[in-house]
Design an enzyme around this catalytic site. Structure first.
Site, PDB file in Angstrom:
ATOM      1  N   ARG A 224      30.990  35.161  38.734  1.00  0.00           N
ATOM      2  CA  ARG A 224      31.193  34.817  37.364  1.00  0.00           C
ATOM      3  C   ARG A 224      29.879  35.034  36.501  1.00  0.00           C
ATOM      4  NH1 ARG A 224      35.552  35.048  38.826  1.00  0.00           N
ATOM      5  NH2 ARG A 224      37.124  33.587  38.965  1.00  0.00           N
ATOM      6  N   HIS A 272      35.359  43.444  34.608  1.00  0.00           N
ATOM      7  CA  HIS A 272      35.944  42.616  35.803  1.00  0.00           C
ATOM      8  C   HIS A 272      37.068  43.378  36.548  1.00  0.00           C
ATOM      9  CE1 HIS A 272      36.682  38.185  36.264  1.00  0.00           C
ATOM     10  NE2 HIS A 272      36.940  38.688  37.196  1.00  0.00           N
TER      11      HIS A 272
END
Length: 309
Positions: A224, A272
């Site tokens: 994250r 991502h």
């Protein structure tokens, strides 16, 4: 009984087949076709529009089409009293390990420099240490972290893992807890972050952490974005305390066009993409879990909201 389904990029035929073959139901509802919301007992979603998950009074489980669940928990109207089941399948674990191995090798063997030399038409070869002399530190020893540790160990790297609680992995030095975190940083030639985002891990990698790492270390973040203090990382890159970073996750996604990471020569941005959900295996995993729930069993793994994963 009905299933609410939302994923913009889904191949619907694949999911419908998985649900049908698992013996669940063909009554799949979407944001455009909710019908009677009282019928909906299961939600299968990735980034559903805020407010929708809270509209189903008889919801029994929410299934995340991904390992992360912040797309659910950050919805202010999400019914967080309903158990959330996160995706955990072998393909996702393998894909993440492949991403990590790629960047470990990229930094270990100086491929990041060769890309720069290519533009300069410079023919210059670098020596690199034996794999056993390169210390790779993995933060987070869940299923994915353990798999990455084992694969890097089998490639001959000196691997250390760190988790909140004690773990054991054959051939891997395992540290745990706040008291041993500095020891991990001190031997992290290449630091890989796989920690879930919790109040304890937010901003964990800051200027103080970077100063404790070896000079010229590398960062790989595929967990994250909020685990890293961006300004501190950029400063560490400018001073070459951190030599380079491979970043797959960010505080704001998509990464804004004016973000300095885009233009930094030693930052490698991926969108991502480290371990996107494999549709076929994800559909099978979730469909099997729904069948378990329909039979009176308990799907797994259920997220512990206090721990954040």
């Amino acid at each position: 009984m009905a299933i609410f389904f939302h994923w913009d990029d889904a191949t619907r035929d694949l999911w419908d087949t998985a649900f049908s073959e698992a013996g669940t139901t063909a009554d799949i509802r979407t944001v455009d076709n909710l019908g009677d919301v009282n019928d909906i007992e299961y939600a299968v979603a990735w980034a559903a529009p805020h407010g929708y998950l809270g509209r189903f009074p008889n919801l029994k489980y929410i299934f995340s089409i991904g390992a992360g669940v912040t797309h659910i928990t950050e919805d202010p109207d999400a019914p967080l009293d309903v158990p959330i089941v996160r995706l955990q399948d072998d393909m996702l674990v393998l894909d993440m390990s492949c991403h990590i191995i790629h960047w470990v090798l990229h930094f270990h063997r100086s491929y990041y420099l060769y890309k720069q030399y290519e533009g300069e038409k410079k023919w210059l070869r670098h020596r690199y240490p034996d794999n056993g002399d390169r210390r790779v530190a993995i933060m987070g020893l869940g299923q994915t972290g353990q798999d990455a540790c084992r694969r890097l160990r089998d490639l001959g790297f000196d691997v250390t893992g760190w988790a909140r609680s004690p773990k054991e992995i054959e051939g891997v030095r395992c540290l745990h807890g706040e008291a041993q975190f500095d020891a991990l940083l001190a031997e992290a030639d290449i630091l890989v972050n796989l920690l879930p985002l919790t109040p304890q891990t937010e901003n964990l990698l800051d200027a103080n952490a970077f100063t404790k790492m070896p000079d010229g270390a590398f960062i790989i973040n595929c967990s994250r974005g909020a685990s890293i203090v961006d300004a501190d990382l950029l400063n560490a890159l400018e001073s070459e305390k951190i030599k380079a970073a491979a970043l797959d996750v960010f505080r704001t996604e998509p990464l804004p066009h004016d973000d300095p990471y885009w233009d930094h020569p030693n930052v490698f941005v991926t969108p991502h993409a480290a371990a996107p959900s494999n549709e076929r295996s994800a559909a099978q995993f979730i469909a099997d879990n729904i069948r378990t729930a329909m039979s009176g069993g308990t799907p797994t793994p259920i997220v512990d909201l206090q721990r954040g994963y």
